[in-house]
Design an enzyme around this catalytic site. Sequence first.
Site, PDB file in Angstrom:
ATOM      1  N   PHE A 126       0.859  -1.178   0.000  1.00 21.27           N
ATOM      2  CA  PHE A 126       0.000   0.000   0.000  1.00 21.27           C
ATOM      3  C   PHE A 126       0.900   1.235   0.000  1.00 21.27           C
ATOM      4  CE2 PHE A 126      -2.760   3.169   2.091  1.00 21.27           C
ATOM      5  CZ  PHE A 126      -3.883   3.053   1.292  1.00 21.27           C
ATOM      6  N   ASP A 193       2.264  -5.855   8.039  1.00 20.45           N
ATOM      7  CA  ASP A 193       1.066  -5.018   8.039  1.00 20.45           C
ATOM      8  C   ASP A 193      -0.127  -5.948   7.850  1.00 20.45           C
ATOM      9  OD1 ASP A 193      -1.099  -3.344   7.477  1.00 20.45           O
ATOM     10  OD2 ASP A 193       0.129  -1.870   6.437  1.00 20.45           O
ATOM     11  N   TYR A 218     -10.358  -0.418  11.211  1.00 19.82           N
ATOM     12  CA  TYR A 218     -11.629   0.011  10.633  1.00 19.82           C
ATOM     13  C   TYR A 218     -12.065  -0.838   9.447  1.00 19.82           C
ATOM     14  CZ  TYR A 218      -8.180   2.705   7.929  1.00 19.82           C
ATOM     15  OH  TYR A 218      -7.079   3.085   7.189  1.00 19.82           O
ATOM     16  N   LYS A 219     -11.293  -1.857   9.101  1.00 14.72           N
ATOM     17  CA  LYS A 219     -11.694  -2.739   7.999  1.00 14.72           C
ATOM     18  C   LYS A 219     -12.473  -3.921   8.576  1.00 14.72           C
ATOM     19  CE  LYS A 219      -7.550  -1.389   5.375  1.00 14.72           C
ATOM     20  NZ  LYS A 219      -8.153  -0.393   4.490  1.00 14.72           N
ATOM     21  N   ARG A 364     -12.547  -3.920  -6.729  1.00 17.33           N
ATOM     22  CA  ARG A 364     -12.264  -4.699  -5.520  1.00 17.33           C
ATOM     23  C   ARG A 364     -13.560  -4.972  -4.759  1.00 17.33           C
ATOM     24  NH1 ARG A 364      -7.942  -2.714  -1.398  1.00 17.33           N
ATOM     25  NH2 ARG A 364      -9.661  -1.281  -0.981  1.00 17.33           N
TER      26      ARG A 364
END
Length: 389
Positions: A126, A193, A218-219, A364
């Site tokens: 990312f 990560d 938050y995912k 996605r």
Amino acid sequence: MSADLAARAAAADAADQLAHLRDRFTLPDGVVYLDGNSLGALPAGVPDRVADVVRHQWGEGLIGSWFGAGWWDAPERIGDRIAALIGAAPGQVVVGDSTSVNVFRALVMAQRLSGRDEIVVDATTFPTDGYIAESAARMTGCTLVAAHPRELTLSDRTAAVLLNHVDFRSGELWDMPALTAAIHDAGAYAVWDLSHSAGALPLALDAHGVDFAVGCTYKYLNGGPGAPAYCYVRADLLPRVEQPLPGWCSHGDPFGMEAGYRPATGATRLRTGTPEIISLLSLDAALDVWDGVDLAAVRAKSLALTTFFIDCVRALVPADRVTVLTPQTRGSQVALACDGAEAVMNALIAAQVVGDYRPPDVLRFGFAPLYLRFADALRAAEIIAKVLA
């Protein structure tokens, strides 16, 4: 063909041992939400808990709530709840700051432990992780090397290797035990990560000997927009790590107001400044949805959901319109390559199938097993086919 797929979906939903967990979330009627890999759905218990924190703990308890309501030790207490979801014993995880800050913290701690002068970063990472790694390398006098996880070339100069457990574009899942072992064989430290894997599949940080790990909440952990991230440090390293962002909350005597810095013991030394109390306690409430949940069952449903979705896409969408990018070894998302992907995703969202787009051509879809149904996967594929027609 759709009838056969509908029968498969109905049978799978009827047999789903996790189906009751959907009631732990607030979901808009008519929406197929496939963006849990960007922002998880709202756990139903969060609004009342946050209202209590604001109205009573803050509004009535005022400053006394730092200790009276348990605010002060929330980063460690909630860290232990996350530790249980990532295969870590208590006392190794602190919640606070953002993933970016924690990536920086972990890389600098690893480099200072090793004394070496090279940091290796996942070339598929990312972007923010790459930006942070570049800055951390510059600030520690290290050379930064980008390498694909399949092609790591490490040396006696390598201090730390930063890897994403799941490729954020394709959804490919990397082999944590094998890569961690290879990093250790080179005498370096592994920094993982977990942003796209924690809450979607079982993790075993302690068992695999992972040195450092970070991730957002938050995912798949459903902590809410901007919820604080977490930092894990292996227990035997904690007494030796040098916190690069020392603050009063990681001081051995935070209320002593000493001029000199003395690090706290344990995971508390990973803290920096004042905790983000409202968002921290919102996350704490969100983590209640995991009570009694078997992560192995979550992983099994994730694989079944994503497999079924891929089958539906291949059955319903012309092969010349989309390409499945996600391999069999995957996290909990499916990525499709498609011409005009941004416009396609906008049309899907307008039709109440919510995923997201990543340039140049990637659609996605994140599958959160706690609240998604097989019927949702079929409906999404049907609407993709209709949009692309």
